[in-house]
Motif scaffolding. Sequence first.
Motif, PDB file in Angstrom:
ATOM      1  N   ASP A 101      13.043  -5.210  -0.138  1.00 37.39           N
ATOM      2  CA  ASP A 101      12.893  -4.044  -1.013  1.00 37.39           C
ATOM      3  C   ASP A 101      13.959  -3.025  -0.657  1.00 37.39           C
ATOM      4  N   TRP A 103      14.049   0.987   0.383  1.00 37.99           N
ATOM      5  CA  TRP A 103      13.316   2.212   0.706  1.00 37.99           C
ATOM      6  C   TRP A 103      14.153   3.384   0.234  1.00 37.99           C
ATOM      7  N   GLN A 164       4.808   0.946   5.926  1.00 37.16           N
ATOM      8  CA  GLN A 164       4.531   1.781   4.769  1.00 37.16           C
ATOM      9  C   GLN A 164       3.345   2.686   5.062  1.00 37.16           C
ATOM     10  N   PHE A 167       0.235   3.076   0.069  1.00 35.11           N
ATOM     11  CA  PHE A 167       0.629   2.274  -1.074  1.00 35.11           C
ATOM     12  C   PHE A 167       0.802   3.180  -2.290  1.00 35.11           C
ATOM     13  N   ASN A 168       1.747   2.793  -3.135  1.00 33.31           N
ATOM     14  CA  ASN A 168       2.032   3.545  -4.358  1.00 33.31           C
ATOM     15  C   ASN A 168       2.374   5.008  -4.083  1.00 33.31           C
ATOM     16  N   ASP A 169       3.137   5.229  -3.020  1.00 33.95           N
ATOM     17  CA  ASP A 169       3.668   6.577  -2.808  1.00 33.95           C
ATOM     18  C   ASP A 169       5.062   6.697  -3.410  1.00 33.95           C
ATOM     19  N   TYR A 170       5.508   5.621  -4.056  1.00 35.27           N
ATOM     20  CA  TYR A 170       6.767   5.589  -4.808  1.00 35.27           C
ATOM     21  C   TYR A 170       7.977   5.893  -3.926  1.00 35.27           C
ATOM     22  N   SER A 174      10.455  -1.059  -5.582  1.00 37.46           N
ATOM     23  CA  SER A 174       9.538  -1.956  -6.290  1.00 37.46           C
ATOM     24  C   SER A 174       8.328  -1.218  -6.838  1.00 37.46           C
ATOM     25  N   GLU A 175       7.957  -0.097  -6.230  1.00 41.23           N
ATOM     26  CA  GLU A 175       6.825   0.687  -6.725  1.00 41.23           C
ATOM     27  C   GLU A 175       7.213   1.519  -7.941  1.00 41.23           C
ATOM     28  N   THR A 179       6.803   1.075 -13.519  1.00 44.72           N
ATOM     29  CA  THR A 179       5.835   2.148 -13.735  1.00 44.72           C
ATOM     30  C   THR A 179       5.999   2.753 -15.126  1.00 44.72           C
ATOM     31  N   ASP A 233      -2.100   9.017  -4.159  1.00 42.65           N
ATOM     32  CA  ASP A 233      -0.873   8.994  -3.377  1.00 42.65           C
ATOM     33  C   ASP A 233       0.283   9.670  -4.106  1.00 42.65           C
TER      34      ASP A 233
END
Length: 254
Positions: A101, A103, A164, A167-170, A174-175, A179, A233
Motif C-alpha cells: 500500500d 501510506w 495501522q 481502520f478507515n482513517d484514510y 487503498s482506503e 470511497t 474514524d
Amino acid sequence: MTFSKSLLAGSAALGLLMTAAACSDASSPDTFADFAAPTGEAELYADIASAEDEMFMEEPVMQEASLREAYQLAEGELVASWLMGASLVNGTGEELAQVADVWLGEDGAESALVIRDGGVAGFGGNLHLLAFKSAEFLPASMTESEFIVRTEMTDLSALPAFEQQAFNDYRLASEVMGTIAPMSFSGEGARINELILSDDGELRYAVISPGIIADEPLVVESRVLAVSQGDSDGEVVLDVTEEDLAAAPVWREE
C-alpha cells in the motif's frame, strides 16, 4: 361540329376565370404575409421554432464537454494503484518483498511505501515503511502500467514497522480509493478512483467520478481531499467547487 363546341366551351370558361380575377383584385393580398393563419396555428409554429432553436443551442455545449483536455502524467508522477502489488527488488534484481500500500502520512510525517515481507496472497507477513527517497521506480514493461520498485537496502528488518492505528482513517491510499465522498458545493457523492503522486511521495491529484457532472473521470488537485473527524474514524470530503470541476481535465488511463 365537335371541334366548334369544344372551342366555345373553352372560351366560356376562360371568360369566367378572367371575370373572377377582376373581381378579386381589389381585395387580394399583395404578399403571403397578408394571409392570416387560422387561430392557434401561429402559436404552434412559434413553439416548434423555439424548440428547434433550443436543440441547436444545446449541441455546442455537449461538444464542449467532450473536448475537455486529457490529463497527461508529468515526468516522475506515479499512479497509486500501479504501485500496489509491485515487487521490491535489490540492486541485483532479487525480489525482497512486495508493495502492499501507500501510506499518505499524517501530522507532518512524509508518506511512505508499505512493504510486506513474507505472507501469502497479500496476507500475513511483516509490514514495514520504506521512504520514497529510498526507492527507485522502474517500469515493469513498455506496455503495461506496472512498476518494479528497487532499493539498495538489503536488510528489511531495519525498516520501521508499520502498524495501522485505526481502520478507515484514510491514511492509506487503498482506503481513499473507491470511497464515495460528498462534494462540498452540492452534497452529491463522487467516487475517488485513483491517486496520483510524485516519485518523492507527494500526493498531487485525485481522480474522481462526479456522476452526472461529467461522463468521464476528472483530475482534481489533492488539496480538495479533506478528512473530517467525527464519531467514527473519519470521513473523506471533497472540498471542491463547480469552478474546480469545470476546469478539471479528464482522466483516460491507457
